[in-house]
Design an enzyme around this catalytic site. Structure first.
Site, mmCIF file in Angstrom:
data_model
loop_
_atom_site.group_PDB
_atom_site.id
_atom_site.type_symbol
_atom_site.label_atom_id
_atom_site.label_comp_id
_atom_site.label_asym_id
_atom_site.label_seq_id
_atom_site.Cartn_x
_atom_site.Cartn_y
_atom_site.Cartn_z
ATOM 1 N N HIS A 201 -1.742 59.147 18.582
ATOM 2 C CA HIS A 201 -1.237 60.230 19.445
ATOM 3 C C HIS A 201 -0.666 61.337 18.567
ATOM 4 O O HIS A 201 -0.478 61.139 17.366
ATOM 5 C CB HIS A 201 -0.122 59.697 20.366
ATOM 6 C CG HIS A 201 1.104 59.269 19.607
ATOM 7 N ND1 HIS A 201 1.172 58.078 18.912
ATOM 8 C CD2 HIS A 201 2.295 59.887 19.385
ATOM 9 C CE1 HIS A 201 2.347 57.978 18.319
ATOM 10 N NE2 HIS A 201 3.050 59.062 18.583
ATOM 11 N N ASP A 203 2.821 63.955 18.648
ATOM 12 C CA ASP A 203 4.094 64.074 19.346
ATOM 13 C C ASP A 203 4.123 65.455 20.015
ATOM 14 O O ASP A 203 3.784 66.448 19.384
ATOM 15 C CB ASP A 203 5.270 63.927 18.369
ATOM 16 C CG ASP A 203 5.354 62.513 17.779
ATOM 17 O OD1 ASP A 203 4.760 61.583 18.366
ATOM 18 O OD2 ASP A 203 6.005 62.340 16.726
ATOM 19 N N HIS A 258 -1.081 60.390 14.603
ATOM 20 C CA HIS A 258 -0.561 59.229 13.874
ATOM 21 C C HIS A 258 -0.584 57.994 14.760
ATOM 22 O O HIS A 258 -0.776 58.092 15.981
ATOM 23 C CB HIS A 258 0.841 59.525 13.328
ATOM 24 C CG HIS A 258 1.832 59.970 14.365
ATOM 25 N ND1 HIS A 258 1.821 61.236 14.914
ATOM 26 C CD2 HIS A 258 2.856 59.324 14.977
ATOM 27 C CE1 HIS A 258 2.803 61.339 15.801
ATOM 28 N NE2 HIS A 258 3.440 60.186 15.867
ATOM 29 N N ARG A 268 8.856 45.702 11.841
ATOM 30 C CA ARG A 268 9.093 47.100 11.498
ATOM 31 C C ARG A 268 10.083 47.676 12.501
ATOM 32 O O ARG A 268 9.976 47.414 13.704
ATOM 33 C CB ARG A 268 7.769 47.883 11.581
ATOM 34 C CG ARG A 268 7.908 49.391 11.402
ATOM 35 C CD ARG A 268 6.533 50.070 11.418
ATOM 36 N NE ARG A 268 6.647 51.511 11.518
ATOM 37 C CZ ARG A 268 6.800 52.336 10.474
ATOM 38 N NH1 ARG A 268 6.799 51.851 9.245
ATOM 39 N NH2 ARG A 268 6.914 53.626 10.651
HETATM 40 C C1 OGA Z 1 6.433 57.549 18.118
HETATM 41 C C2 OGA Z 1 5.833 57.130 16.831
HETATM 42 C C3 OGA Z 1 5.970 55.676 14.907
HETATM 43 C C4 OGA Z 1 6.751 54.486 14.442
HETATM 44 O O1 OGA Z 1 7.308 56.824 18.639
HETATM 45 O O2 OGA Z 1 6.036 58.631 18.625
HETATM 46 O O3 OGA Z 1 4.924 57.759 16.385
HETATM 47 O O4 OGA Z 1 6.741 54.211 13.266
HETATM 48 N N1 OGA Z 1 6.361 56.077 16.205
HETATM 49 O O5 OGA Z 1 7.366 53.833 15.288
HETATM 50 NI NI NI Z 2 4.704 59.619 17.410
#
Ligand code: OGA
Ligand code: NI
Length: 329
Positions: A201, A203, A258, A268
């Site tokens: 996606h 942001d 990403h 994580r």
């Molecule tokens: C998000 C995202 C990445 C992560 O929440 O928009 O890209 O590492 N998260 O959690």
């Molecule tokens: Ni994100």
């Protein structure tokens, strides 16, 4: 912990285009040292080429970071019934596997919070969590504001708070997210490696400021469509250009696609501050960036309209497409 049911296994999404960057030497992620005088130029270059960069010497006290990390770890280790007392994510609250209301699922649980209202943390002792959140968010907000002022300087636009004032506004619709990706069990991994933690996606906001623990998983997409892994660095922050900044720069910056791939060995934990404008703000190219008779590539819309569209689409949809002007032929 993420509870796994059979239907969930079946509906799980996997990464089809597993291939990492095909190039022999994938480019290194830009690193910006915020204490250096030329950092604004590096920021502009990184926003143009990657829509993504890492910042060091950021000035956010390590103590705020580790405090929030331990509070968040404690929260996510509570029994599911406790975490669910926070309320379902509509959109704010505690969510588990389901990301948004449109069928996206991931190997993740999360807390989505507003930044300018006290969170409803229905846990036994919410006070120290609240303090940790407030300290962290205030320090990260300050750093994000400096970065956006450097962006304005680097773009040679005035006043230098033209972007930062949107997220500093009392009415700013910034949000904060804690994501926890538990280790992904072998049963799932064996069906197919690369289970999705958080699907691809962009942001929607102006920029997002991400910090994670030392577990890998984050990947970004390059201009040529290939994906590269972002080596984790728990002392640094990662900045994503969001869709709104792409529009405000009339496409000069690109919002970065990403995703997060689940990890089978370690959990994580990531914390993301999404810098958003007030709901009523018009999102349009900054007039001072438009040269000559340059036209906006986008139809006019408010942040409220864009956010609504983001909320009613799937993660991987190209939401900006609906707001692009079709070039007259
Ligand atoms: C998000 C995202 C990445 C992560 O929440 O928009 O890209 O590492 N998260 O959690
Ligand atoms: Ni994100």
């Amino acid at each position: 912990m993420v509870i796994l049911s059979k239907p969930a296994i079946e509906q799980f999404s996997y990464i089809r285009n597993k291939q990492p960057a095909t190039a022999l030497f994938p480019p290194l992620i830009p690193i910006v040292d915020l204490s250096k005088p030329d950092s604004k130029h590096q920021i502009i270059k990184a926003c143009e080429e990657f829509g993504f960069f890492k910042v060091i010497n950021h000035g956010v006290p390590m103590e705020f970071i580790s405090r929030l990390e331990s509070e968040a770890t404690e929260f996510f280790s509570l029994p599911l019934s406790e975490k669910e007392k926070t309320g379902q994510p509509k959109p704010y609250g505690y969510g588990n596997k389901r990301i948004g209301p449109n069928g996206d699922v991931g190997w993740v649980e999360y807390l989505l919070l507003m930044t300018n209202q006290d969170p409803n943390l229905a846990t036994e002792n919410p006070e120290s969590f609240r303090v940790a959140l407030n300290n962290y968010m205030a320090a990260v907000k300050k750093m994000a504001c400096e970065i956006l002022e450097m962006v304005a300087d680097g773009l040679k636009i005035q006043p230098r708070n033209v972007l930062s004032k949107l997220m500093m506004d009392e009415q700013s619709d910034s949000v904060f997210r804690l994501n926890h990706y538990p280790p992904c069990p072998d049963v799932l991994q064996s069906l197919n490696d690369n289970v999705i933690g958080f699907g691809e996606h962009t942001d929607p906001q102006i920029i997002s400021v991400l910090r994670s623990n030392n577990t890998s998983g984050l990947q970004i997409s390059l201009r040529d469509g290939s994906w590269i892994s972002v080596p984790p660095d728990h002392h640094s922050f990662f900045i994503n250009v969001g869709d709104s900044l792409q529009v405000m720069t009339n496409g000069r910056f690109k919002s970065v696609k990403h995703r997060v791939v689940a990890n089978s060995a370690k959990s994580r934990l990531s914390m993301i501050y999404f810098c958003g404008p007030p709901l009523s703000e018009k999102i349009a190219p900054l007039p001072s960036l438009m040269r000559g008779d340059q036209q906006s590539l986008y139809k006019e819309f408010t942040w409220f309209e864009y956010k609504r569209s983001a909320y009613t689409s799937r993660l991987a949809d190209n939401r900006l497409m609906h707001f692009e002007k079709i070039a007259a032929s």
